[in-house]
Write a protein that holds these residues in place. Sequence first.
Motif, PDB file in Angstrom:
ATOM      1  N   ALA A  18      63.011  37.518  60.633  1.00 18.71           N
ATOM      2  CA  ALA A  18      64.468  37.456  60.650  1.00 18.71           C
ATOM      3  C   ALA A  18      64.912  36.625  61.836  1.00 18.71           C
ATOM      4  CB  ALA A  18      65.060  38.863  60.750  1.00 18.71           C
ATOM      5  N   GLY A  19      65.608  35.541  61.561  1.00 17.52           N
ATOM      6  CA  GLY A  19      66.039  34.697  62.666  1.00 17.52           C
ATOM      7  C   GLY A  19      67.013  33.634  62.226  1.00 17.52           C
ATOM      8  N   GLY A  20      67.306  32.753  63.165  1.00 16.42           N
ATOM      9  CA  GLY A  20      68.321  31.750  62.943  1.00 16.42           C
ATOM     10  C   GLY A  20      67.813  30.370  62.571  1.00 16.42           C
ATOM     11  N   PRO A  21      67.248  29.604  63.512  1.00 14.18           N
ATOM     12  CA  PRO A  21      66.944  28.192  63.260  1.00 14.18           C
ATOM     13  C   PRO A  21      66.094  27.988  62.008  1.00 14.18           C
ATOM     14  CG  PRO A  21      66.671  28.721  65.579  1.00 14.18           C
ATOM     15  CD  PRO A  21      66.892  30.015  64.880  1.00 14.18           C
ATOM     16  N   VAL A  22      66.578  27.196  61.082  1.00 11.08           N
ATOM     17  CA  VAL A  22      65.935  27.116  59.776  1.00 11.08           C
ATOM     18  C   VAL A  22      64.556  26.461  59.840  1.00 11.08           C
ATOM     19  CG1 VAL A  22      68.083  27.209  58.477  1.00 11.08           C
ATOM     20  CG2 VAL A  22      67.229  24.999  59.221  1.00 11.08           C
ATOM     21  N   ARG A  23      64.374  25.472  60.697  1.00  2.35           N
ATOM     22  CA  ARG A  23      63.058  24.833  60.777  1.00  2.35           C
ATOM     23  C   ARG A  23      62.012  25.794  61.331  1.00  2.35           C
ATOM     24  NH1 ARG A  23      64.561  18.729  63.041  1.00  2.35           N
ATOM     25  NH2 ARG A  23      65.716  18.053  61.168  1.00  2.35           N
ATOM     26  N   LEU A  24      62.393  26.567  62.306  1.00  4.52           N
ATOM     27  CA  LEU A  24      61.458  27.545  62.855  1.00  4.52           C
ATOM     28  C   LEU A  24      61.130  28.621  61.825  1.00  4.52           C
ATOM     29  CD1 LEU A  24      59.859  28.625  65.282  1.00  4.52           C
ATOM     30  CD2 LEU A  24      61.925  29.906  65.945  1.00  4.52           C
ATOM     31  N   MET A  25      62.123  29.103  61.105  1.00  3.24           N
ATOM     32  CA  MET A  25      61.867  30.104  60.070  1.00  3.24           C
ATOM     33  C   MET A  25      60.913  29.543  59.017  1.00  3.24           C
ATOM     34  SD  MET A  25      63.431  32.807  61.044  1.00  3.24           S
ATOM     35  CE  MET A  25      63.000  32.194  62.678  1.00  3.24           C
ATOM     36  N   SER A  26      61.085  28.288  58.690  1.00  2.46           N
ATOM     37  CA  SER A  26      60.193  27.653  57.719  1.00  2.46           C
ATOM     38  C   SER A  26      58.748  27.653  58.220  1.00  2.46           C
ATOM     39  CB  SER A  26      60.670  26.224  57.458  1.00  2.46           C
ATOM     40  OG  SER A  26      59.778  25.540  56.621  1.00  2.46           O
ATOM     41  N   ARG A  27      58.546  27.368  59.499  1.00  3.77           N
ATOM     42  CA  ARG A  27      57.184  27.365  60.048  1.00  3.77           C
ATOM     43  C   ARG A  27      56.549  28.747  59.924  1.00  3.77           C
ATOM     44  NH1 ARG A  27      56.420  24.481  65.758  1.00  3.77           N
ATOM     45  NH2 ARG A  27      54.248  24.478  65.002  1.00  3.77           N
ATOM     46  N   TYR A  28      57.322  29.785  60.193  1.00  3.54           N
ATOM     47  CA  TYR A  28      56.773  31.135  60.074  1.00  3.54           C
ATOM     48  C   TYR A  28      56.459  31.477  58.622  1.00  3.54           C
ATOM     49  CZ  TYR A  28      57.280  32.508  64.939  1.00  3.54           C
ATOM     50  OH  TYR A  28      57.120  32.617  66.303  1.00  3.54           O
ATOM     51  N   VAL A  58      59.088  38.727  53.421  1.00  2.58           N
ATOM     52  CA  VAL A  58      60.542  38.749  53.301  1.00  2.58           C
ATOM     53  C   VAL A  58      61.139  37.889  54.408  1.00  2.58           C
ATOM     54  CG1 VAL A  58      62.613  40.200  53.149  1.00  2.58           C
ATOM     55  CG2 VAL A  58      60.400  41.115  52.429  1.00  2.58           C
ATOM     56  N   LEU A  59      62.229  37.212  54.098  1.00  2.00           N
ATOM     57  CA  LEU A  59      62.970  36.404  55.057  1.00  2.00           C
ATOM     58  C   LEU A  59      64.394  36.923  55.165  1.00  2.00           C
ATOM     59  CD1 LEU A  59      63.616  33.688  56.692  1.00  2.00           C
ATOM     60  CD2 LEU A  59      64.299  32.772  54.453  1.00  2.00           C
ATOM     61  N   ILE A  60      64.894  37.073  56.396  1.00  2.00           N
ATOM     62  CA  ILE A  60      66.327  37.200  56.625  1.00  2.00           C
ATOM     63  C   ILE A  60      66.807  35.923  57.297  1.00  2.00           C
ATOM     64  CG2 ILE A  60      68.183  38.315  57.922  1.00  2.00           C
ATOM     65  CD1 ILE A  60      66.768  40.941  57.691  1.00  2.00           C
ATOM     66  N   THR A  61      67.748  35.260  56.651  1.00  2.00           N
ATOM     67  CA  THR A  61      68.477  34.169  57.282  1.00  2.00           C
ATOM     68  C   THR A  61      69.904  34.641  57.471  1.00  2.00           C
ATOM     69  OG1 THR A  61      69.125  31.835  57.100  1.00  2.00           O
ATOM     70  CG2 THR A  61      68.997  33.090  55.044  1.00  2.00           C
TER      71      THR A  61
END
Length: 316
Positions: free
Chosen positions: A164-174, A182-185
């Motif tokens: 669960a986080g903000g920056p979309v590029r970083l979330m994509s890496r995870y 599961v993803l929370i954006t």
Amino acid sequence: MTGATAFPRRPLGATGLHVTPICVGGGPLGSMPENFGYEVGAERGISTALAALTGPFNFLDTAAGYSGGESERRIGTALGRLGGVPDGFVLATKVDREGADFSGDQVRRSAEGSLARLGLDFLPLVYLHDPEHITFEQGMAADGPVEALLALREEGVIGHLGVAGGPVRLMSRYLRTGAFEVLITHNRWTLVDRSANELVDEAVSLGVGVVNGAPFGGGVLAKGTGTYQRYAYRDAAAETLRRIRQMEDACTLHGVPLAAAALQFSLRDPRITSTIVGASLPERIAETAGLATRAVPDELWDALSPLAAPADLWLR
């Protein structure tokens, strides 16, 4: 249409969990005046948690770090009054850093604290919370938070892992690590900000369940610009506010509350399994159900579609 049968449960990615299209956000019920601008007393928060646990939705989201654990404490008190987690209910929390410490050891301490505050011996869904505060390399290090979460899942303390986080590029890496189910954006897929579009597509392609947080952008897309002029917990750009005012006018013309349109923007997206809506009063649960089922004409969606803020104002 506010009964439980009005909100069928959907599979949350490949977790095997089934959740309603709305998830109650537990941040406000713990009192977060720095984010939401008002205090929430303990008994009010507990009553809100009770309404969430017994209402039309079967999904509640909180975090170890919300109000120094107060959100979890109040939910734990509510669970105690109910005699435990209701059958079929999905309670999710998040592990948090302590100051600058987001080590594997800190993740274990965070999870242990959540178990104690909630009064549970098992956490069905736990997210790595706001990993933007460390580098990706630190997050994935041998003694880092992701390794600790994987170990906790192997030990049977945690059922499923999310990020669960903000920056979309970083979330994509995870997401690409394959560790998360599961993803929370948050604040990045709303009427006004479309930053997360490609991230949501990627999550779906990976079989990751998508949960969309903050469909009201922290409040302005529910309260309106007349009383609130912040987006994502910071002062909103003048152009963003101008676009939202145009949205308000369009909604007024069609007799639809801005909050209903903002919520249903997320709900009508087939890629999103559940949408998080924070609550700080028991009656907000029924009100949210009403917003979710309010009729919105196609003509309003046509009017709102071009009013998103310019891409250079998105959070990214």
